[in-house]
Design a protein around this motif. Structure first.
Motif, PDB file in Angstrom:
ATOM      1  N   PRO A   1      35.293 -58.393  22.534  1.00  0.00           N
ATOM      2  CA  PRO A   1      35.890 -59.599  21.927  1.00  0.00           C
ATOM      3  C   PRO A   1      35.042 -60.841  22.229  1.00  0.00           C
ATOM      4  O   PRO A   1      34.546 -61.026  23.336  1.00  0.00           O
ATOM      5  N   VAL A   2      34.868 -61.665  21.230  1.00  0.00           N
ATOM      6  CA  VAL A   2      34.108 -62.920  21.338  1.00  0.00           C
ATOM      7  C   VAL A   2      35.056 -64.064  21.015  1.00  0.00           C
ATOM      8  O   VAL A   2      35.740 -64.037  19.982  1.00  0.00           O
ATOM      9  N   ARG A   3      35.058 -65.026  21.885  1.00  0.00           N
ATOM     10  CA  ARG A   3      35.984 -66.148  21.702  1.00  0.00           C
ATOM     11  C   ARG A   3      35.567 -66.993  20.510  1.00  0.00           C
ATOM     12  O   ARG A   3      34.385 -67.223  20.248  1.00  0.00           O
ATOM     13  N   ASN A   4      36.579 -67.463  19.800  1.00  0.00           N
ATOM     14  CA  ASN A   4      36.412 -68.357  18.649  1.00  0.00           C
ATOM     15  C   ASN A   4      35.512 -67.754  17.571  1.00  0.00           C
ATOM     16  O   ASN A   4      34.819 -68.470  16.848  1.00  0.00           O
ATOM     17  N   SER A   5      35.508 -66.428  17.473  1.00  0.00           N
ATOM     18  CA  SER A   5      34.708 -65.779  16.437  1.00  0.00           C
ATOM     19  C   SER A   5      35.530 -65.470  15.186  1.00  0.00           C
ATOM     20  O   SER A   5      34.960 -65.179  14.134  1.00  0.00           O
TER      21      SER A   5
ATOM     22  N   HIS B   1      37.027 -61.189  30.357  1.00  0.00           N
ATOM     23  CA  HIS B   1      37.344 -61.340  28.935  1.00  0.00           C
ATOM     24  C   HIS B   1      38.847 -61.262  28.798  1.00  0.00           C
ATOM     25  O   HIS B   1      39.454 -60.207  29.021  1.00  0.00           O
ATOM     26  N   GLY B   2      39.424 -62.368  28.453  1.00  0.00           N
ATOM     27  CA  GLY B   2      40.868 -62.395  28.375  1.00  0.00           C
ATOM     28  C   GLY B   2      41.479 -62.469  29.769  1.00  0.00           C
ATOM     29  O   GLY B   2      40.845 -62.859  30.757  1.00  0.00           O
TER      30      GLY B   2
END
Length: 544
Positions: A359-363, A528-529
């Motif tokens: 997961p990539v933030r703000n993607s 992540h998270g």
């Protein structure tokens, strides 16, 4: 008027009185036995022993009085003198028909025929000289001589029919036929010895007897034109008996000798009736519907209760927890997919592939599991003989097509490099060349472009600097290359992430100082998270 015998009063209502002192009310005995026989006695007293007011004479006395009553009045009757006796031959002498007596008779009838008299009226029997065929001579000559034939009845053309074996006996003494059943052990049939009892078998019937039901027809020479004889039983020819067609395939030595002496037939070879196994039918699988693996779908065609396909247990034990990980990108015309990164994991134990998207933030794209563990068929392979992706198909620059999606491999982890070096024979020269280029890039100094890119991405620059700092701080301590394998055991999907509880549990087992400020910062940057930690970058700080 009847008077009351006790009080002298009329026997009327109100004038009769009961004896209040009376206590016995039993009836007198009237039945008894005399010399073993039951007899009836007249009662002498009434109920309770009272005297009966009736005639006390016995029945015999009463009968005698009744018979003598006319005699007492008129005296003894005179008997008529007996008539003179006349014999019948005297009374009916010279008296013929009955009309004088007033009796009318029927007209005369014919006398019944006497069988004996009629038999004597027939002409005398004419004796004919007997022919050469003499039943008595046949009986004495062929007594206890039986022809034995081995036959089968093939009824497989009918529903639930089968091929059964029988023994046919032909008795030469009276030309009778007997069919015996042949039973085998545990054949599931009742042990009836005979299929047909010993009897003469008609071969050709007269026209009238063909349509008449044979269940009520008593077969005799009048209904039969020709009977079965010994010459009708030949090895290798069919024979119809009672609607069943038997095929004779063998006989005993006595029967062969008899046919050679009687009919001159010496060639009676045994016919092989053993069942030949049909050629195995080729199992054709139905077209693949696209659900699940082809091997799993094929098990439904092999057995009523499908079983799991057999697995290579030795291969699973030798390659347990061995996973090859690759960094890949999605080849797509959509611009948003160019920056997406995926982790392809190849499990050596089961030859399965899983794909995970970090997961990539703000993607704007939700990361996570992209493909569960499954075998992936190569494009262009047939459904009957599918070819799956193997370890030799994964190298830097290779294009992997997974269910219509094309992934380009960009990088690998260190374990893949070691695996390819130790198993170089199964890789192509192109794959080995990509590994050499990968090693040269690692050993070469970082170019200006990479430093400029690091300056543009401060997160990556800080992470790499922090890893270098931790490696320098722990250079005196022994390296822990097996930390990655410990994390891979808990990462069943080969996603590169584990939950925080598992992460700290593994760190505690390897005595990693998680309380150190630098390691705390590294854990924060790999998080992540709220519940996932990227152990792939974390273990780089503790590897050689």
């Amino acid at each position: 008027m009847v008077s009351n015998p006790v009080h002298g009063l009329p026997f009327l209502p109100g004038t009769s009185f009961k004896d209040l002192t009376k206590t016995a009310f039993h009836r007198s005995q009237t039945l008894g036995y005399r010399n073993g026989y039951a007899v009836v006695r007249r009662p002498t007293v009434g109920i309770g022993g009272d005297r009966l007011q009736v005639n006390q004479l016995s029945q015999a006395d009463l009968d005698e009085l009744a018979n003598k009553l006319p005699i007492l009045t008129y005296g003894q009757a005179r008997q008529a003198p007996p008539a003179q006796f006349v014999p019948a031959h005297v009374a009916f002498d010279k008296k013929v028909f009955l009309e004088s007596q007033g009796i009318e008779l029927n007209p005369p009838e014919k006398m019944a025929l006497d069988p004996y008299t009629e038999l004597r009226k027939q002409p005398l029997r004419k004796y004919v000289t007997p022919t050469d065929f003499d039943q008595l001579k046949q009986f004495l000559t062929f007594d206890k001589q039986v022809l034995r034939f081995y036959a089968i009845w093939d009824d497989t053309d009918s529903m639930f029919g089968e091929c059964r074996t029988y023994i046919i006996h032909y008795y030469l003494m009276d030309d009778t036929v007997e069919i015996r059943e042949v039973h085998e052990r545990n054949d599931g049939r009742d042990p009836f010895p005979l299929l047909m009892n010993r009897q003469r078998m008609p071969k050709v019937l007269v026209e009238n007897a063909k349509n008449f039901p044979q269940c009520v027809l008593e077969i005799s020479d009048k209904e039969v034109l020709e009977w079965y004889t010994a010459k009708d039983f030949i090895v290798g020819k069919p024979l119809t008996i009672l609607g069943r067609t038997f095929f004779i395939y063998d006989c005993d030595p006595f029967t062969r000798q008899y046919y050679q002496e009687k009919f001159g037939i010496s060639d009676l070879p045994r016919i092989d009736m053993s069942k030949k196994e049909p050629p195995p039918m080729k199992r054709e699988l139905p077209p693949y519907n696209g659900f699940g693996l082809i091997e799993d779908s094929a098990q439904n065609c092999f057995a009523l209760i499908p079983k799991a396909p057999q697995k290579d247990v030795i291969k699973m034990l030798m390659n347990e927890n061995k996973v090859l990980r690759y960094l890949a990108t999605l080849e797509s015309p959509i611009p948003e997919d160019n920056d997406r990164r995926f982790v392809l994991s190849y499990f050596l134990a089961t030859d399965t592939i899983s794909i995970f998207e970090p997961p990539v933030r703000n993607s704007g794209i939700i990361g996570g599991k992209y493909l569960g563990r499954t075998k992936v068929v190569k494009p262009g392979s047939s459904v009957e003989t599918p070819v799956y992706y193997g370890p030799s198909d994964f190298f830097i620059g290779a294009v992997i097509e997974v269910f219509g999606r094309r992934f380009v491999i960009l990088d690998t982890d260190d374990y893949v490099l070691k695996y390819m070096e130790s198993n170089a024979a199964q890789y192509s020269p192109e794959a080995l060349l990509s590994i050499q280029n990968r090693i040269r890039k690692q050993e070469a100094p970082a170019p200006e472009l990479d430093s400029q890119q690091a300056e543009e991405d401060p997160g990556v620059r800080d992470l790499e600097a922090l890893i270098d700092t931790i490696q320098k701080q722990l250079k005196d301590r022994p390296c822990r290359d097996n930390i990655r394998e410990a994390f891979q055991i808990y990462d069943k999907e080969a996603s590169g992430y584990v939950d925080r509880e598992t992460f700290f549990k593994i760190c505690g087992s390897y005595q990693i100082p998680v309380d150190d400020s630098l390691i705390k910062e590294l854990i924060r940057m790999c998080s992540h998270g709220e519940d996932k930690i990227d152990y792939y970058n974390f273990v780089r700080a503790f590897s050689s």
